[in-house]
Design a protein around this motif. Sequence first.
Motif, short mmCIF file in Angstrom:
data_model
loop_
_atom_site.label_atom_id
_atom_site.label_comp_id
_atom_site.label_asym_id
_atom_site.label_seq_id
_atom_site.Cartn_x
_atom_site.Cartn_y
_atom_site.Cartn_z
N GLU A 35 29.00 -3.31 32.85
CA GLU A 35 28.36 -2.34 31.97
C GLU A 35 28.50 -2.83 30.54
N SER A 36 27.46 -2.64 29.75
CA SER A 36 27.48 -3.07 28.36
C SER A 36 28.56 -2.33 27.60
N SER A 37 29.20 -3.02 26.67
CA SER A 37 30.21 -2.37 25.84
C SER A 37 29.58 -1.48 24.77
N LEU A 38 28.26 -1.56 24.62
CA LEU A 38 27.55 -0.71 23.66
C LEU A 38 27.19 0.63 24.30
N ARG A 39 27.13 1.67 23.49
CA ARG A 39 26.92 3.02 24.02
C ARG A 39 25.48 3.36 24.34
N HIS A 40 24.53 2.65 23.74
CA HIS A 40 23.12 2.99 23.92
C HIS A 40 22.39 1.92 24.74
N GLN A 41 21.15 2.22 25.08
CA GLN A 41 20.33 1.35 25.92
C GLN A 41 20.23 -0.07 25.35
N THR A 42 20.32 -1.05 26.25
CA THR A 42 20.21 -2.46 25.86
C THR A 42 18.78 -2.78 25.46
N VAL A 59 19.51 -0.28 21.18
CA VAL A 59 18.44 0.39 20.44
C VAL A 59 18.95 1.04 19.16
N GLU A 60 20.25 1.27 19.03
CA GLU A 60 20.80 1.88 17.82
C GLU A 60 21.09 0.85 16.72
N GLY A 61 20.89 -0.45 17.01
CA GLY A 61 21.11 -1.48 16.00
C GLY A 61 22.49 -2.09 16.02
N ARG A 62 23.23 -1.89 17.08
CA ARG A 62 24.57 -2.47 17.20
C ARG A 62 24.49 -3.73 18.06
N ILE A 63 25.30 -4.75 17.70
CA ILE A 63 25.33 -6.03 18.39
C ILE A 63 26.74 -6.27 18.93
N ALA A 64 26.84 -6.77 20.16
CA ALA A 64 28.14 -7.15 20.73
C ALA A 64 28.09 -8.62 21.11
N MET A 65 29.13 -9.34 20.75
CA MET A 65 29.27 -10.75 21.10
C MET A 65 30.34 -10.82 22.20
N GLU A 66 29.94 -11.31 23.39
CA GLU A 66 30.85 -11.31 24.53
C GLU A 66 30.91 -12.69 25.16
N TYR A 67 31.96 -12.94 25.96
CA TYR A 67 32.20 -14.24 26.58
C TYR A 67 32.30 -14.09 28.08
N PHE A 68 31.99 -15.18 28.82
CA PHE A 68 32.06 -15.16 30.27
C PHE A 68 33.49 -15.33 30.78
N HIS A 69 34.24 -16.23 30.18
CA HIS A 69 35.58 -16.55 30.67
C HIS A 69 36.55 -15.43 30.32
N GLN A 72 38.75 -15.57 27.16
CA GLN A 72 38.11 -15.39 25.85
C GLN A 72 37.73 -13.94 25.57
N GLN A 73 38.01 -13.03 26.47
CA GLN A 73 37.62 -11.63 26.29
C GLN A 73 38.23 -11.01 25.04
N GLU A 74 39.38 -11.48 24.62
CA GLU A 74 40.02 -10.94 23.40
C GLU A 74 39.25 -11.30 22.14
N GLN A 75 38.35 -12.28 22.22
CA GLN A 75 37.55 -12.70 21.07
C GLN A 75 36.26 -11.91 20.90
N LYS A 76 35.92 -11.07 21.87
CA LYS A 76 34.65 -10.34 21.76
C LYS A 76 34.73 -9.29 20.66
N TYR A 77 33.58 -9.00 20.06
CA TYR A 77 33.53 -8.02 18.99
C TYR A 77 32.13 -7.43 18.91
N ALA A 78 31.98 -6.36 18.14
CA ALA A 78 30.69 -5.69 17.95
C ALA A 78 30.56 -5.31 16.48
N PHE A 79 29.30 -5.22 16.02
CA PHE A 79 29.05 -4.82 14.65
C PHE A 79 27.72 -4.11 14.56
N LYS A 80 27.51 -3.36 13.50
CA LYS A 80 26.28 -2.60 13.26
C LYS A 80 25.39 -3.38 12.31
N CYS A 81 24.13 -3.55 12.68
CA CYS A 81 23.15 -4.22 11.81
C CYS A 81 22.45 -3.16 10.96
N HIS A 82 22.20 -3.46 9.72
CA HIS A 82 21.48 -2.54 8.86
C HIS A 82 20.00 -2.86 8.93
#
Length: 83
Positions: A35-42, A59-69, A72-82
């Motif tokens: 499941e996507s770590s973002l709260r809204h529709q992909t 759809v809300e303008g938030r981006i998540a950067m995720e890894y397969f391994h 590396q999961q501790e390196q994932k993060y998300a941010f809001k785009c303006h």
Amino acid sequence: TMSVAARHLLVGTSGRHILHFDVRNLESGPTTRQESSLRHQTRVIRAYPDGTGFAVGSVEGRIAMEYFHPAQQEQKYAFKCHR
């Protein structure tokens, strides 16, 4: 939405699910489902060119950067785009 890089095929569904396929063995179905770590529709998904992970946007303008391994999961993060 869909993206391909190296041997990874990623499919983002409207239900916030991300399906990860190995293009060398598509008949066996998705290798992982998450499941996507973002709260809204992909809205968009793109695999990293080096094949280590992916970026997913909602759809809300938030981006998540995720890894397969898992290591590396501790390196994932998300941010809001303006807009």
